[in-house]
Design a protein around this motif. Structure first.
Motif, short mmCIF file in Angstrom:
data_model
loop_
_atom_site.label_atom_id
_atom_site.label_comp_id
_atom_site.label_asym_id
_atom_site.label_seq_id
_atom_site.Cartn_x
_atom_site.Cartn_y
_atom_site.Cartn_z
N ALA A 222 -6.17 -11.09 -0.99
CA ALA A 222 -6.30 -10.74 0.43
C ALA A 222 -7.17 -11.77 1.16
O ALA A 222 -6.88 -12.15 2.30
CB ALA A 222 -6.90 -9.35 0.56
N SER B 94 0.83 -1.21 0.00
CA SER B 94 0.00 0.00 0.00
C SER B 94 0.86 1.25 0.00
O SER B 94 0.57 2.23 -0.71
CB SER B 94 -0.92 0.00 1.23
OG SER B 94 -1.77 -1.13 1.23
N LYS C 243 -10.12 -6.25 -8.33
CA LYS C 243 -10.75 -7.49 -7.90
C LYS C 243 -9.72 -8.55 -7.52
O LYS C 243 -9.90 -9.29 -6.56
CB LYS C 243 -11.65 -8.01 -9.03
CG LYS C 243 -12.30 -9.36 -8.71
CD LYS C 243 -13.10 -9.86 -9.91
CE LYS C 243 -13.65 -11.26 -9.63
NZ LYS C 243 -14.39 -11.78 -10.81
N HIS D 158 -6.83 -8.12 -6.27
CA HIS D 158 -6.25 -7.80 -4.97
C HIS D 158 -7.16 -8.26 -3.84
O HIS D 158 -6.69 -8.69 -2.77
CB HIS D 158 -5.96 -6.30 -4.88
CG HIS D 158 -4.88 -5.86 -5.82
ND1 HIS D 158 -4.29 -4.61 -5.75
CD2 HIS D 158 -4.26 -6.50 -6.84
CE1 HIS D 158 -3.37 -4.50 -6.69
NE2 HIS D 158 -3.36 -5.62 -7.38
N TRP D 159 -8.46 -8.16 -4.05
CA TRP D 159 -9.42 -8.67 -3.07
C TRP D 159 -9.28 -10.19 -2.92
O TRP D 159 -9.29 -10.72 -1.81
CB TRP D 159 -10.85 -8.34 -3.51
CG TRP D 159 -11.35 -7.02 -3.02
CD1 TRP D 159 -11.34 -5.83 -3.68
CD2 TRP D 159 -11.93 -6.76 -1.75
NE1 TRP D 159 -11.87 -4.84 -2.92
CE2 TRP D 159 -12.26 -5.38 -1.71
CE3 TRP D 159 -12.23 -7.54 -0.64
CZ2 TRP D 159 -12.85 -4.77 -0.61
CZ3 TRP D 159 -12.82 -6.94 0.47
CH2 TRP D 159 -13.12 -5.58 0.47
N SER E 84 -4.38 -2.09 -4.42
CA SER E 84 -5.57 -1.26 -4.53
C SER E 84 -6.81 -2.10 -4.29
O SER E 84 -6.98 -3.17 -4.90
CB SER E 84 -5.66 -0.63 -5.94
OG SER E 84 -6.89 0.04 -6.10
N TRP E 85 -7.66 -1.63 -3.38
CA TRP E 85 -8.90 -2.35 -3.11
C TRP E 85 -9.87 -2.27 -4.28
O TRP E 85 -10.87 -3.01 -4.33
CB TRP E 85 -9.57 -1.81 -1.85
CG TRP E 85 -8.85 -2.14 -0.59
CD1 TRP E 85 -8.19 -1.31 0.24
CD2 TRP E 85 -8.72 -3.46 0.00
NE1 TRP E 85 -7.64 -1.99 1.30
CE2 TRP E 85 -7.96 -3.33 1.18
CE3 TRP E 85 -9.16 -4.73 -0.37
CZ2 TRP E 85 -7.63 -4.40 1.99
CZ3 TRP E 85 -8.84 -5.81 0.44
CH2 TRP E 85 -8.09 -5.65 1.60
N LYS E 86 -9.59 -1.40 -5.24
CA LYS E 86 -10.45 -1.29 -6.42
C LYS E 86 -10.22 -2.44 -7.39
O LYS E 86 -11.04 -2.68 -8.29
CB LYS E 86 -10.18 0.04 -7.13
CG LYS E 86 -10.53 1.27 -6.30
CD LYS E 86 -10.24 2.55 -7.06
CE LYS E 86 -10.58 3.77 -6.22
NZ LYS E 86 -10.28 5.05 -6.95
#
Length: 558
Positions: free
Chosen positions: A232, A216, A226, A228-229, A222-224
């Motif tokens: 995580a 970060s 997909k 990366h989600w 970036s949480w924007k």
């Protein structure tokens, strides 16, 4: 008139160019580690945990089934242990299964291999973390030869941190590869490497948090996105998987869960400054360091040097510095929480993974940003040469137990444990000094584990039976060290209490059932006390367990 500067001089002194590359960097790193640590192959035991993992656990290490059982037990004991590190145990199982077990070379060689692999992975990781290739090479080379990390390579149990480093660096590389090119292979690989890190050492649980903060800070998460989600979520699932498996293991509750551990952290936080000093100015190193016997002067000087190096760096990337600093402190956090009653040593090999943060900070100093490429390589090469010499010298401290504990006492003279361990290893060659060291250790800490055992043995050898009994009974109450039963059996025998001697020897054999001397002693005492039937049962039991019983003893029991 200003002096004329030739085109070649301009080229030599211009700032580092992206196009400039170190040829065959991996090969050079391989040679660097191999040459520097080849001498570690001839090292012996320090008798600080290494004899436990190699000798005492030999029967455990010979069984392939232990690769599964390691996930169900503690490190040093099946049940009476707070440390849960199955990957460390399995490294010794693999080591033993691949060798004949008659030499230490394969164990030291495995340590060298792990360090070499970690260095190469670190080089590629630094490249991915926005560090130019020549700078990444020099930083990886510094990591490869730094004397503060020597213990991770030259001390057999030190492999736990290099093993953690291998899994952590591989995990981060796979994550970054997944960000660039999402596919199931990278996703699964980073998950398995992270899970392996969790099962290697408790510090591993902080890796995804530290990596997330680093990404970060560098603008790489970036949480924007997909993907990366998804990654995580996989980190959370890895943590859940570790927790479920560990909850089924027979280990004690970690002291990190206790409220007093957080109070203890206030006193322990300054250790970070000591570690910083040892990393930047590695001149006050110790094989057995303690917080209250380590100077803060070098840490303060190191902080000043880093600040000056960053101040004079005109092209500093603050995000890299901030990310590196957070990584360094966060990965040291478990050391702040660990109560001194559990472990009072601040071993330097624990810097292995936090060292990445320092390397990121160093990459932004004037040495790597401001000077021309030729000067950087000359200065960097000279620094690596100096560090290599220091590391080579430090390897000798791990050559044998006496040398190791001599160095421990020299650098940490007020450690009761170090004085005691050295005394126990020189009592046959220098009895007078051994006694002085042992009583010094007792004065420093009369409750130190094993100290009452050694003093009891010393009194027993001198015929002071009453004093020996006091010390040995005290050791049992403090640590329940099983060798104490053997000495108490000997003590009772000298007091002509045969039944008491038999009772203690039976308790000893519960802990060490294959000790031939203990078995023979017990058989003789059973025969002498007219318990021949019990002696014959013992002989049959031990023969079934594979313990060799002499024919003379068998005849006596008939």
């Amino acid at each position: 008139m200003s002096p004329k500067i030739s085109p070649s001089q301009k080229e030599e002194n211009k700032p580092l160019s992206v196009s400039f590359q170190i040829p065959y960097p991996v090969l050079w790193l391989l040679l660097l580690v191999s040459i520097l640590y080849s001498g570690s192959l001839t090292l012996g035991f320090t008798e600080l945990d290494d004899t436990i993992f190699v000798n005492e656990f030999h029967a455990y290490n010979e069984k392939p089934a232990s690769l599964i059982h390691s996930f169900q037990r503690g490190v040093f004991s099946d049940t009476n242990d707070i440390y849960y590190r199955p990957m460390l145990l399995n490294s010794f199982v693999v080591n033993t299964l691949m060798t004949d077990g008659n030499t230490l070379q394969p164990f030291h060689g495995f340590n060298i291999f792990l360090h070499l692999l970690a260095v190469i992975l670190l080089f590629f990781l630094l490249r991915k973390l926005l560090v130019e290739q020549p700078v990444a090479f020099l930083l990886a080379a510094i990591f490869a030869v730094h004397p503060v990390l020597t213990q991770a390579v030259s001390w057999i149990p030190g492999r736990n941190d290099s093993l953690l480093g291998v899994f952590a660096f591989a995990y981060m590389l796979c994550c970054l590869a997944y960000f660039k090119k999402p596919n199931g292979g990278y996703l699964l690989a980073q998950y398995l490497f992270l899970l392996s890190a969790f099962f290697t050492k408790e510090t591993g649980l902080l890796i995804p948090l530290a990596f997330f903060i680093l990404l970060s800070t560098l603008g790489l998460f970036s949480w924007k996105d997909k993907q990366h989600w998804i990654i995580a979520i996989s980190w959370v699932l890895a943590g859940v998987g570790w927790y479920l498996v560990r909850s089924l293991a027979t280990v004690k509750v970690s002291p990190l869960m206790h409220s007093d551990a957080w109070t203890n952290a206030i006193k322990r936080i300054p250790v970070a400054l000591q570690y910083l000093g040892k990393a930047i100015l590695p001149v006050n190193l110790s094989v057995f360091p303690m917080q209250n016997q380590t100077s803060y002067v070098y840490g303060i000087l190191a902080f000043v040097l880093l600040a000056v190096g960053l101040y004079f760096s005109k092209s500093i990337q603050r995000r890299v510095v901030i990310g590196g600093a957070i990584w360094f402190v966060l990965l040291l956090t478990p050391l702040f929480l660990l109560p001194s009653a559990i472990n009072d040593q601040d071993f330097e090999h624990r810097l292995y993974l936090p060292f990445l943060g320092l390397l990121l900070i160093l990459s932004q100093t004037c040495l790597f940003v401001q000077v021309g490429r030729t000067k950087m390589l000359i200065i960097g090469g000279a620094l690596i040469a100096v560090l290599s010499v220091l590391s080579y010298q430090r390897q000798s401290f791990f050559s044998d137990a006496k040398t190791f504990w001599e160095e421990a006492v020299r650098t940490t003279p007020k450690s009761a444990y170090a004085n005691m361990m050295l005394a126990a290893r020189i009592d046959s060659s220098d009895l007078t000094r051994a006694k002085q060291l042992m009583y010094k250790a007792y004065q420093l800490n009369p409750n130190e584990k094993y100290i009452n055992y050694y003093l009891g043995k010393q009194c027993l050898d001198e015929g002071k039976l009453d004093d020996a009994n006091v010390f040995l009974q005290r050791e049992l109450s403090l640590s329940a060290y099983y060798d104490t039963y053997f000495l108490l059996s000997r003590l009772r025998f000298q007091q002509q209490d045969t039944l008491g001697s038999i009772r203690y020897m039976e308790q000893y054999l519960e802990k060490d059932p294959s000790n031939p001397q203990a078995v023979n002693n017990l058989i003789l005492m059973l025969v002498d006390s007219k318990q021949k039937e019990k002696a014959r049962q013992l002989i049959a039991q031990k023969q079934k367990e594979g313990v060799s019983i002499g024919s003379a003893l068998i005849d006596l029991a008939k």
